[in-house]
Write a protein that holds these residues in place. Structure first.
Motif, PDB file in Angstrom:
ATOM      1  N   SER A 194       0.841  -1.194   0.000  1.00  0.00           N
ATOM      2  CA  SER A 194       0.000   0.000   0.000  1.00  0.00           C
ATOM      3  C   SER A 194       0.875   1.242   0.000  1.00  0.00           C
ATOM      4  O   SER A 194       1.996   1.220   0.507  1.00  0.00           O
ATOM      5  N   CYS A 195       0.330   2.320  -0.550  1.00  0.00           N
ATOM      6  CA  CYS A 195       1.032   3.597  -0.595  1.00  0.00           C
ATOM      7  C   CYS A 195       0.024   4.695  -0.296  1.00  0.00           C
ATOM      8  O   CYS A 195      -0.997   4.814  -0.985  1.00  0.00           O
ATOM      9  N   VAL A 196       0.291   5.463   0.738  1.00  0.00           N
ATOM     10  CA  VAL A 196      -0.583   6.584   1.101  1.00  0.00           C
ATOM     11  C   VAL A 196       0.023   7.861   0.540  1.00  0.00           C
ATOM     12  O   VAL A 196       1.219   8.129   0.744  1.00  0.00           O
TER      13      VAL A 196
ATOM     14  N   CYS B 119       6.866   3.160  -4.363  1.00  0.00           N
ATOM     15  CA  CYS B 119       5.705   3.849  -4.902  1.00  0.00           C
ATOM     16  C   CYS B 119       6.197   5.154  -5.523  1.00  0.00           C
ATOM     17  O   CYS B 119       7.078   5.821  -4.963  1.00  0.00           O
ATOM     18  N   ALA B 120       5.633   5.535  -6.671  1.00  0.00           N
ATOM     19  CA  ALA B 120       6.080   6.753  -7.342  1.00  0.00           C
ATOM     20  C   ALA B 120       4.912   7.417  -8.049  1.00  0.00           C
ATOM     21  O   ALA B 120       3.920   6.758  -8.391  1.00  0.00           O
ATOM     22  N   ALA B 121       5.049   8.722  -8.277  1.00  0.00           N
ATOM     23  CA  ALA B 121       3.990   9.481  -8.941  1.00  0.00           C
ATOM     24  C   ALA B 121       4.583  10.441  -9.954  1.00  0.00           C
ATOM     25  O   ALA B 121       5.677  10.989  -9.743  1.00  0.00           O
ATOM     26  N   ALA B 122       3.844  10.636 -11.049  1.00  0.00           N
ATOM     27  CA  ALA B 122       4.275  11.541 -12.112  1.00  0.00           C
ATOM     28  C   ALA B 122       3.136  12.485 -12.476  1.00  0.00           C
ATOM     29  O   ALA B 122       1.971  12.184 -12.251  1.00  0.00           O
ATOM     30  N   PHE B 123       3.499  13.616 -13.075  1.00  0.00           N
ATOM     31  CA  PHE B 123       2.512  14.636 -13.402  1.00  0.00           C
ATOM     32  C   PHE B 123       1.611  14.242 -14.552  1.00  0.00           C
ATOM     33  O   PHE B 123       0.478  14.688 -14.633  1.00  0.00           O
ATOM     34  N   SER B 124       2.115  13.438 -15.457  1.00  0.00           N
ATOM     35  CA  SER B 124       1.379  13.175 -16.691  1.00  0.00           C
ATOM     36  C   SER B 124       0.982  11.712 -16.819  1.00  0.00           C
ATOM     37  O   SER B 124       1.761  10.818 -16.483  1.00  0.00           O
ATOM     38  N   ASP B 125      -0.219  11.492 -17.373  1.00  0.00           N
ATOM     39  CA  ASP B 125      -0.669  10.123 -17.650  1.00  0.00           C
ATOM     40  C   ASP B 125       0.254   9.424 -18.646  1.00  0.00           C
ATOM     41  O   ASP B 125       0.314   8.190 -18.675  1.00  0.00           O
ATOM     42  N   TYR B 126       0.930  10.200 -19.462  1.00  0.00           N
ATOM     43  CA  TYR B 126       1.808   9.608 -20.492  1.00  0.00           C
ATOM     44  C   TYR B 126       2.813   8.657 -19.872  1.00  0.00           C
ATOM     45  O   TYR B 126       3.146   7.611 -20.453  1.00  0.00           O
TER      46      TYR B 126
ATOM     47  N   PRO C  98       8.846  12.416 -10.374  1.00  0.00           N
ATOM     48  CA  PRO C  98       9.506  13.295  -9.405  1.00  0.00           C
ATOM     49  C   PRO C  98       9.240  12.935  -7.942  1.00  0.00           C
ATOM     50  O   PRO C  98       9.957  13.393  -7.055  1.00  0.00           O
ATOM     51  N   PHE C  99       8.222  12.124  -7.707  1.00  0.00           N
ATOM     52  CA  PHE C  99       7.834  11.844  -6.315  1.00  0.00           C
ATOM     53  C   PHE C  99       7.994  10.355  -6.021  1.00  0.00           C
ATOM     54  O   PHE C  99       7.486   9.513  -6.762  1.00  0.00           O
ATOM     55  N   TRP C 100       8.662  10.064  -4.895  1.00  0.00           N
ATOM     56  CA  TRP C 100       8.976   8.685  -4.531  1.00  0.00           C
ATOM     57  C   TRP C 100       8.743   8.451  -3.042  1.00  0.00           C
ATOM     58  O   TRP C 100       8.956   9.348  -2.223  1.00  0.00           O
ATOM     59  N   GLY C 101       8.341   7.235  -2.728  1.00  0.00           N
ATOM     60  CA  GLY C 101       8.305   6.812  -1.348  1.00  0.00           C
ATOM     61  C   GLY C 101       9.675   6.311  -0.924  1.00  0.00           C
ATOM     62  O   GLY C 101      10.612   6.264  -1.723  1.00  0.00           O
ATOM     63  N   GLN C 102       9.768   5.901   0.328  1.00  0.00           N
ATOM     64  CA  GLN C 102      11.050   5.462   0.873  1.00  0.00           C
ATOM     65  C   GLN C 102      11.343   4.009   0.554  1.00  0.00           C
ATOM     66  O   GLN C 102      12.477   3.550   0.725  1.00  0.00           O
TER      67      GLN C 102
END
Length: 125
Positions: free
Chosen positions: A21-23, A95-102, A113-117
């Motif tokens: 899981s990733c919050v 877990c990671a997140a990006a600005f674009s759906d691409y 640009p965003f990462w969990g530990q």
């Protein structure tokens, strides 16, 4: 800023299951593409599974049919259900997140640009 915190890793025997899981907190509107990468010792970080805001998914060939990614935008959570685990699935999972759906279609580490530990998964034979 976006903060990601993973949980759910652990040790399991081959054939077993784990759920990661990733919050997500912070500017969650920025997290159009979310996904999981993994990195085993001595290996490059690789993409595992991705899901965009429309719930379209993309899986690495090595996990297709065994892993399922899901997201709950109301609860700001991302999950990865891992079944039929193999020793080669052992790695640190991020877990990671990006600005674009691409980037869910063509995931690249540098574009997230965003990462969990990270949370460690160990599968024994």
């Amino acid at each position: 800023q976006v903060q990601l915190v993973e949980s759910g890793g652990g040790s399991v025997q081959a054939g077993g299951s784990l759920r990661l899981s990733c919050v997500v907190s912070g500017y969650t509107y920025s997290t159009r593409c979310m996904g999981w990468f993994r990195q085993a010792p001595g290996k490059e970080r690789e993409g595992v599974a991705f899901i965009d805001n429309a719930a379209s998914t993309n899986y690495a060939d090595s996990v297709k049919g065994r892993f399922t990614i899901s997201r709950d935008n109301n609860k700001n959570t991302l999950s990865l259900q891992m079944n039929s685990l193999k020793p080669e699935d052992s790695a640190m999972y991020y877990c990671a997140a990006a600005f674009s759906d691409y980037w869910c279609v063509s995931p690249a580490v540098a574009e997230f640009p965003f990462w969990g530990q990270g949370t460690e998964v160990t599968v024994s034979s």
